[in-house]
Structure formats: C-alpha cells, structure tokens
Design an enzyme around this catalytic site. Structure first.
Site, short mmCIF file in Angstrom:
data_model
loop_
_atom_site.label_atom_id
_atom_site.label_comp_id
_atom_site.label_asym_id
_atom_site.label_seq_id
_atom_site.Cartn_x
_atom_site.Cartn_y
_atom_site.Cartn_z
CG HIS A 159 -1.95 -1.06 1.22
ND1 HIS A 159 -2.77 -1.33 0.14
CD2 HIS A 159 -2.29 -1.97 2.18
CE1 HIS A 159 -3.57 -2.34 0.43
NE2 HIS A 159 -3.28 -2.76 1.65
CG ASP A 194 -2.80 -8.38 0.76
OD1 ASP A 194 -1.95 -8.62 1.61
OD2 ASP A 194 -3.86 -7.76 1.00
CG HIS A 196 -6.42 -5.21 1.83
ND1 HIS A 196 -5.82 -6.02 2.77
CD2 HIS A 196 -7.55 -4.74 2.40
CE1 HIS A 196 -6.56 -6.03 3.87
NE2 HIS A 196 -7.61 -5.26 3.67
CG ASP A 283 -4.54 -10.00 3.65
OD1 ASP A 283 -4.27 -10.57 2.57
OD2 ASP A 283 -4.29 -8.80 3.87
#
Length: 342
Positions: A159, A194, A196, A283
């Site tokens: 990120h 991931d 995200h 995740d």
C-alpha cells in the site's frame, strides 16, 4: 525453498488503529512474524538472515523527501513537545489543488500518509528498512541463481506509494524487489494475491511498460483501499496495458479465486517477464480477522501450485495475513504447493 528474515521488524509495534470511529490495537503486530516463522519451521525451510543494502534499493522506488521524512520525522515530532508516542496525521492535503510541500512535521505527516493506519513510532523506520532489505536479499539470491526465495517482510509494503505510507505499509517491499530484479531483466511481473488491492505498487509503476502489475483482491467498492483497484485501471502512457486488476466479490472462495488466478497467469505469460515477484498476502483466508475473501488452507496450497506453474524465477514477498490460528499453516500450504508443482 530458502526464506529470508530479519528480527529487526520487532522495533515496529504500532498501537493505534481506527476502526469505525473506535481506536483499537492494530492487527499488524510483531506476533505475525512469529506465526509465519512457525509455518516456515513446519516446512523445514532454511532461514537466511537479511543482508544490509543501504539506501540504494529504497531510493529506486521512493522519493527523496519521503525517505527523509521517514528517517527524520519522529525526531522532529518529539521536538514539538507534548507529542504522542506515535505519529498519527490529523490533516491530509488536497494535492490536486496545487498544494505546496510544508515545512512543519505535522504537515509533512499528512502529506506522506494516505490514512491513519500507518502510525510511525521510534522504531518504525528501522523495521521498514529491514523489511526492504529482506525483500532485496531475496531478490539478489534469485539473481545469484536461486530458483525461488521467500521473504518474510514485516511491516508489509504494497500500500506504500512512491511518497506516501498507508494501510500498515511504509516502504514498498514488492516494488523494491521488482526494481532490484529489473537491473538484470528487461521485464518484471508483479502478481499481488493479497486480499487488498496493491494500490501503492500500481501507483509506483502505473506509467511504466517494463513492469507488469496484476492484482487479485476483494472488490474495492466495499473494501480497502476503496478508491482504486477497479478493472478499468489499465495503466497510462508507456504503462498502458501493463496493469491488470481483478476485483472479486466479498466472500469469494477457492474455485472462483483459482479461476481468476488462471486469468492473471495468462496475462503474465503473455507479458513474458524475466522474473516474477509475488506479493504474498495471506489475508484472503477464511480465518483472517479482516474477513474479505474465504480461501481455505487447501485453497492456499492450490495457489502455490498455480504460482509454480508460471515457471519463472520468483521472489515471494510477504504482505498481509493477520493473527489467526492457521496463519502459519496457510503459509506452509502455499510453499508446499509451490514446491510440489515446481
């Protein structure tokens, strides 16, 4: 498969996490690494200490003012007096309106952070540098002849933009590994699995045609990072066509996820990269506290098998994956599937 690790991550132990208006302890805790190490131990992977590479690998990816902020900002914060133990922004600029770079550390903090999920403590920069060195060490090992190396990076990185932290991430470890590999290979692919979207990685390489970025993730219409990660985002300028996003409905399980991964793999093969970086978030697990997708442990093994079938020199960079009883088990499953298929 060899794994790279640095104990220096322990100096980063953030406390602040704002969730629906409530302050909670962050899910990005040092214990994550302990559980991931247990997964490596169960698979009998040889653990190699990270080498120190200095500022060079970081500077290939991040801006000088951002790196200076990370290095010196906490001391400036403390010098204000009556300041907290962690740097947490209370203002963010409207950059598109021609905002100017501030002199105040309070303003710099807002400028260089996308959200409040990346508190900066006294040991954060040291830990982030160690994570970047971990990723760089793994990339160098691949350049030196290893087929595949896993980098246990903490804090994570995908990120983090060129000049901005966000979502638990400070230095973009996956981007740093890709840039290091790029010194030898003309084309590099980054595959982000991931839960995200890898928004920082996409932002760093969005206008480049030599590094393909592909991300499978929970639909950002209802999931972090919300504002980017949509299917229409394809790159710009020289990078047009070198970015692929595959947003998935919340709660997606093994079979539809693996079908989407096949699509991602086809794009990577068509790009013909010399090496691959996998942003290995765990995740997407059905047991992860952030609860976006529903991948089972056997599903993670199938993900590892699919990654191996790409048959590329590969750096596996640890991204997300938070505290659950099966975090280490899921890592072991990915690596076992990869090794079985390779």
């Amino acid at each position: 498969m060899k794994a790279v690790y640095s104990e220096a991550h322990q100096s980063h132990d953030p406390q602040f996490f704002l969730v629906r208006g409530k302050v909670r302890r962050t899910t990005e805790q040092p214990e994550r690494a302990t559980r991931l190490l247990a997964g490596l131990d169960s698979g009998r992977h040889t653990i190699i200490p990270a080498r120190t590479f200095g500022a060079g690998p970081r500077a290939r990816v991040h801006s000088p003012d951002y790196l200076a902020f990370l290095a010196d900002g906490f001391a400036e914060w403390q010098a204000l007096g009556d300041s907290g133990d962690e740097m947490i922004p209370n203002i963010h600029p409207m950059r598109h309106q021609g905002a100017a770079y501030p002199a105040s550390i309070v303003g710099k903090l807002g400028w260089h952070t996308a959200d409040t999920a990346c508190p900066i403590g006294s040991g954060t920069f040291a830990a982030a540098c160690a994570a970047a060195d971990t990723a760089t060490t793994a990339a160098q090992m691949v350049l030196d002849g290893e087929d595949t190396v896993y980098a246990l990076c903490r804090p994570p990185g995908h990120h983090a933009y060129r000049d901005m932290a966000g979502g638990f991430c400070y230095l973009n470890n996956s981007a740093i590994a890709a840039a290091h590999l790029r010194q030898r290979h003309e084309r590099i692919a980054i595959l982000d699995v991931d839960v995200h979207h890898g928004n920082g990685t996409q932002g760093i390489f969005y206008a480049r045609g030599d590094i393909l970025t592909v991300s499978l993730h929970a639909d950002p219409a209802r999931y972090y990072p919300f504002f980017v990660g949509y299917a229409h985002e394809c790159g710009t300028g020289d990078g047009l066509g070198a970015n692929l996003n595959i947003p998935l409905p919340l709660g997606t399980g093994d079979d539809p996820y693996l079908a989407a991964l096949d699509t991602a793999a086809a794009t990577i093969r068509a790009f013909s990269p010399g090496a691959l970086v996998v942003a290995l978030g765990l995740d997407a697990s059905e047991a992860d506290p952030l609860a976006g997708l529903r991948i089972t442990t056997p599903g993670f093994r199938r993900i590892g098998e699919a990654l191996a079938r790409l048959n590329l020199p590969t750096v596996l960079v640890q991204e997300g994956g938070y505290l659950s009883d099966i975090l280490g088990t899921n890592l072991a499953a990915v690596l076992a599937g990869y090794e079985a298929a390779r």
